[in-house]
Scaffold this motif. Sequence first.
Motif, PDB file in Angstrom:
ATOM      1  N   LEU A  27       0.824  -1.210   0.000  1.00 54.28           N
ATOM      2  CA  LEU A  27       0.000   0.000   0.000  1.00 54.28           C
ATOM      3  C   LEU A  27       0.859   1.261   0.000  1.00 54.28           C
ATOM      4  CD1 LEU A  27      -2.881  -1.015   2.430  1.00 54.28           C
ATOM      5  CD2 LEU A  27      -2.976  -0.778  -0.050  1.00 54.28           C
ATOM      6  N   VAL A  28       1.946   1.242   0.744  1.00 47.89           N
ATOM      7  CA  VAL A  28       2.862   2.385   0.738  1.00 47.89           C
ATOM      8  C   VAL A  28       3.486   2.560  -0.640  1.00 47.89           C
ATOM      9  CG1 VAL A  28       5.058   3.221   1.667  1.00 47.89           C
ATOM     10  CG2 VAL A  28       3.315   2.339   3.211  1.00 47.89           C
ATOM     11  N   LEU A  29       3.882   1.457  -1.269  1.00 44.32           N
ATOM     12  CA  LEU A  29       4.479   1.516  -2.597  1.00 44.32           C
ATOM     13  C   LEU A  29       3.504   2.085  -3.625  1.00 44.32           C
ATOM     14  CD1 LEU A  29       7.022   0.794  -4.198  1.00 44.32           C
ATOM     15  CD2 LEU A  29       5.997  -1.420  -4.642  1.00 44.32           C
ATOM     16  N   VAL A  30       2.258   1.666  -3.569  1.00 43.24           N
ATOM     17  CA  VAL A  30       1.242   2.189  -4.492  1.00 43.24           C
ATOM     18  C   VAL A  30       1.030   3.683  -4.256  1.00 43.24           C
ATOM     19  CG1 VAL A  30      -1.230   2.111  -5.022  1.00 43.24           C
ATOM     20  CG2 VAL A  30       0.073   0.001  -4.874  1.00 43.24           C
ATOM     21  N   ALA A  36       4.128  10.166  -7.021  1.00 38.61           N
ATOM     22  CA  ALA A  36       5.213  10.529  -7.932  1.00 38.61           C
ATOM     23  C   ALA A  36       4.669  10.829  -9.325  1.00 38.61           C
ATOM     24  CB  ALA A  36       6.231   9.404  -8.001  1.00 38.61           C
ATOM     25  N   ARG A  37       3.695  10.066  -9.763  1.00 38.97           N
ATOM     26  CA  ARG A  37       3.097  10.313 -11.084  1.00 38.97           C
ATOM     27  C   ARG A  37       2.427  11.683 -11.130  1.00 38.97           C
ATOM     28  NH1 ARG A  37      -1.891   9.669 -13.452  1.00 38.97           N
ATOM     29  NH2 ARG A  37      -1.847   9.254 -15.687  1.00 38.97           N
TER      30      ARG A  37
END
Length: 71
Positions: A27-30, A36-37
């Motif tokens: 979830l943190v990575l998503v 960032a996007r």
Amino acid sequence: MDASETLAVDAFLGMLVPLWQVVIGLLVLVTVAVSARKLLLRGPSRMGGALLLVGSAVVGLAVVSYLLQSL
């Protein structure tokens, strides 16, 4: 609850803990990828401020963790 049931519950929770760590990590990575996007789509004018904010947050977190370890 007798001793064998308690051991079974502890073992079951012991197996679930790494699973929850993986879920939280994903979830943190998503969240980081989506952020960032959005930041990249806003352009370079916002990138400098965002990098300064993230850098100061990382340094602040490192200082707080160092202070907590030294206590």
